[in-house]
Design a protein around this motif. Structure first.
Motif, short mmCIF file in Angstrom:
data_model
loop_
_atom_site.label_atom_id
_atom_site.label_comp_id
_atom_site.label_asym_id
_atom_site.label_seq_id
_atom_site.Cartn_x
_atom_site.Cartn_y
_atom_site.Cartn_z
N ILE A 137 0.89 -1.46 0.29
CA ILE A 137 0.12 0.08 0.15
C ILE A 137 1.21 1.26 -0.59
O ILE A 137 0.59 2.69 -0.66
N ARG A 138 2.15 1.35 1.06
CA ARG A 138 3.17 2.20 0.88
C ARG A 138 3.49 2.44 -0.68
O ARG A 138 3.62 3.43 -0.68
N ASP A 139 3.99 1.68 -1.54
CA ASP A 139 4.40 1.45 -2.62
C ASP A 139 3.69 2.49 -3.90
O ASP A 139 3.84 2.99 -4.55
N LEU A 140 2.32 1.57 -3.44
CA LEU A 140 1.10 1.96 -4.58
C LEU A 140 0.46 3.51 -4.33
O LEU A 140 0.26 3.92 -4.99
N PHE A 141 0.21 3.88 -2.96
CA PHE A 141 -0.90 5.06 -2.75
C PHE A 141 0.07 6.05 -2.42
O PHE A 141 0.00 6.53 -1.04
N SER A 142 1.59 6.28 -2.92
CA SER A 142 2.29 6.49 -2.60
C SER A 142 2.24 8.47 -2.69
O SER A 142 2.55 9.02 -2.18
N ASP A 143 1.78 8.58 -3.51
CA ASP A 143 2.02 9.77 -4.19
C ASP A 143 0.87 10.27 -5.26
O ASP A 143 -0.12 11.09 -4.74
N HIS A 144 -0.19 9.16 -5.95
CA HIS A 144 -1.40 9.79 -7.17
C HIS A 144 -1.63 8.04 -7.73
O HIS A 144 -1.35 6.90 -7.36
N PHE A 145 -2.98 8.38 -7.54
CA PHE A 145 -3.23 6.76 -7.57
C PHE A 145 -5.15 7.48 -8.85
O PHE A 145 -5.67 8.34 -9.14
N GLU A 146 -4.79 5.88 -9.85
CA GLU A 146 -6.32 6.54 -10.91
C GLU A 146 -7.86 5.72 -10.67
O GLU A 146 -7.90 4.15 -10.15
N TYR A 147 -8.93 6.30 -10.38
CA TYR A 147 -9.46 5.26 -10.03
C TYR A 147 -11.12 5.93 -11.33
O TYR A 147 -11.53 7.25 -11.19
N ASN A 148 -11.68 5.19 -11.96
CA ASN A 148 -13.01 5.30 -12.87
C ASN A 148 -12.17 6.25 -14.15
O ASN A 148 -12.94 7.54 -14.12
N GLY A 149 -11.16 6.78 -14.28
CA GLY A 149 -10.16 7.96 -15.19
C GLY A 149 -10.10 8.85 -15.22
O GLY A 149 -9.48 9.21 -15.38
N ILE A 150 -10.07 9.87 -13.18
CA ILE A 150 -10.05 10.81 -12.53
C ILE A 150 -8.70 10.24 -11.83
O ILE A 150 -8.74 8.77 -11.32
N CYS A 151 -7.26 11.17 -11.77
CA CYS A 151 -6.36 11.19 -11.31
C CYS A 151 -6.13 11.88 -10.31
O CYS A 151 -7.03 12.77 -10.13
N TYR A 152 -6.05 11.14 -9.58
CA TYR A 152 -6.29 11.74 -7.66
C TYR A 152 -5.25 11.86 -7.37
O TYR A 152 -4.24 10.86 -7.47
N LYS A 153 -4.59 13.40 -6.84
CA LYS A 153 -3.18 13.26 -5.65
C LYS A 153 -3.50 12.76 -4.03
O LYS A 153 -4.20 13.40 -3.71
N ILE A 154 -3.14 11.91 -3.50
CA ILE A 154 -3.01 11.50 -2.04
C ILE A 154 -1.55 12.42 -1.21
O ILE A 154 -0.67 12.52 -1.53
N GLU A 155 -2.68 13.14 -0.72
CA GLU A 155 -1.87 14.31 0.46
C GLU A 155 -0.59 13.92 1.63
O GLU A 155 -0.11 14.25 1.25
N LEU A 156 -0.91 12.95 1.76
CA LEU A 156 0.01 12.31 2.95
C LEU A 156 -0.85 10.96 3.87
O LEU A 156 -1.87 10.93 3.90
N LEU A 157 -0.71 10.08 3.57
CA LEU A 157 -0.86 8.29 3.65
C LEU A 157 -1.05 8.15 5.41
O LEU A 157 0.46 8.12 5.57
N TYR A 158 -1.60 8.34 6.14
CA TYR A 158 -1.20 7.92 7.79
C TYR A 158 -2.18 6.16 7.52
O TYR A 158 -2.80 5.90 7.07
N ILE A 159 -1.14 5.63 8.55
CA ILE A 159 -1.25 4.05 8.45
C ILE A 159 -1.79 3.95 9.87
O ILE A 159 -2.17 5.23 10.81
N ASN A 160 -2.29 2.18 10.20
CA ASN A 160 -2.85 2.18 11.33
C ASN A 160 -3.95 3.29 11.99
O ASN A 160 -3.62 3.10 13.35
N GLN A 161 -5.38 3.22 10.97
CA GLN A 161 -5.98 4.70 11.34
C GLN A 161 -6.91 3.43 11.80
O GLN A 161 -7.39 2.26 11.65
#
Length: 217
Positions: free
Chosen positions: A71-95
């Motif tokens: 998850i840390r590797d794949l969702f470290s910066d951005h991802f695409e879903y349904n043709g829309i590209c999203y920027k990940i602000e800061l990924l927090y774990i163990n929530q």
């Protein structure tokens, strides 16, 4: 040996055996999970809008260290879903886990990775006088006119006063950051520590976190 002592010994012995089995099973599951190649597996995630803010939520089981690394590797910066590209602000774990329809295990087995997300083509949100802020960076330190920090200081002070679950250590961290703000020279490292504390209380602290990021990163 009377009956009650015998019963107590049986219960203690049974408890120890159960604890040992639990540790062995969790250890086995963790080692097994580390061997899984998650690059070839679909990682389930959710996008939820909470109080007008979009969040990426990725559940995982507490023993899934291999999945967490993926998850840390794949969702470290951005991802695409349904043709829309999203920027990940800061990924927090163990929530704390937000229960989902697809959950197969008891709630306490789950943890969440969580982040505020924004469409990459969307405009940045403005807070107060951020557009008029003058920033001069040097040696990992920012120098901004003190008046620009009033909004952040006010919000953090309100948070400290109203949040009963705030630990003494976390309170000291926030107060240290407030002190740097009052001097007009917040360091990025202290800003990040303040964000880490505030992130424990998401989504209620999202606005404060975004204000700090906009002014110090």
């Amino acid at each position: 040996m009377n009956f009650f002592k015998l019963l107590l010994l049986v219960l203690l012995g049974g408890g120890l055996i159960f604890l040992l089995l639990y540790i062995l099973i969790i250890t086995f599951l963790r080692k097994r999970d580390l061997k899984i190649d998650y690059s070839n597996k679909q990682i389930r995630f959710y996008i939820q809008n909470i109080n007008g803010i979009d969040y990426l939520i990725i559940p995982y089981l507490f023993w899934q260290n291999g999945k967490l690394n993926a998850i840390r590797d794949l969702f470290s910066d951005h991802f695409e879903y349904n043709g829309i590209c999203y920027k990940i602000e800061l990924l927090y774990i163990n929530q704390s886990h937000l229960q989902q329809v697809g959950d197969l295990f008891p709630h306490n087995f789950y943890r969440d990775c969580k982040s505020v997300i924004k469409r990459i083509d969307s405009q940045l949100t403005n807070y107060g006088n951020i557009n008029n802020t003058y920033i001069n960076g040097n040696n990992n330190q920012l120098s901004i006119q003190q008046s620009q920090y009033l909004d952040i200081e006010t919000e953090i002070e309100k948070f400290i006063q109203n949040e009963n679950l705030l630990s003494d250590f976390d309170k000291d961290t926030l107060e240290s950051f407030l002190y740097q703000l009052s001097k007009g020279s917040p360091q990025k490292s202290n800003a990040q520590k303040a964000i880490d504390v505030l992130s424990k209380f998401l989504p209620f602290t999202t606005a404060i976190i975004n204000m700090i990021k906009a002014l110090t990163f």
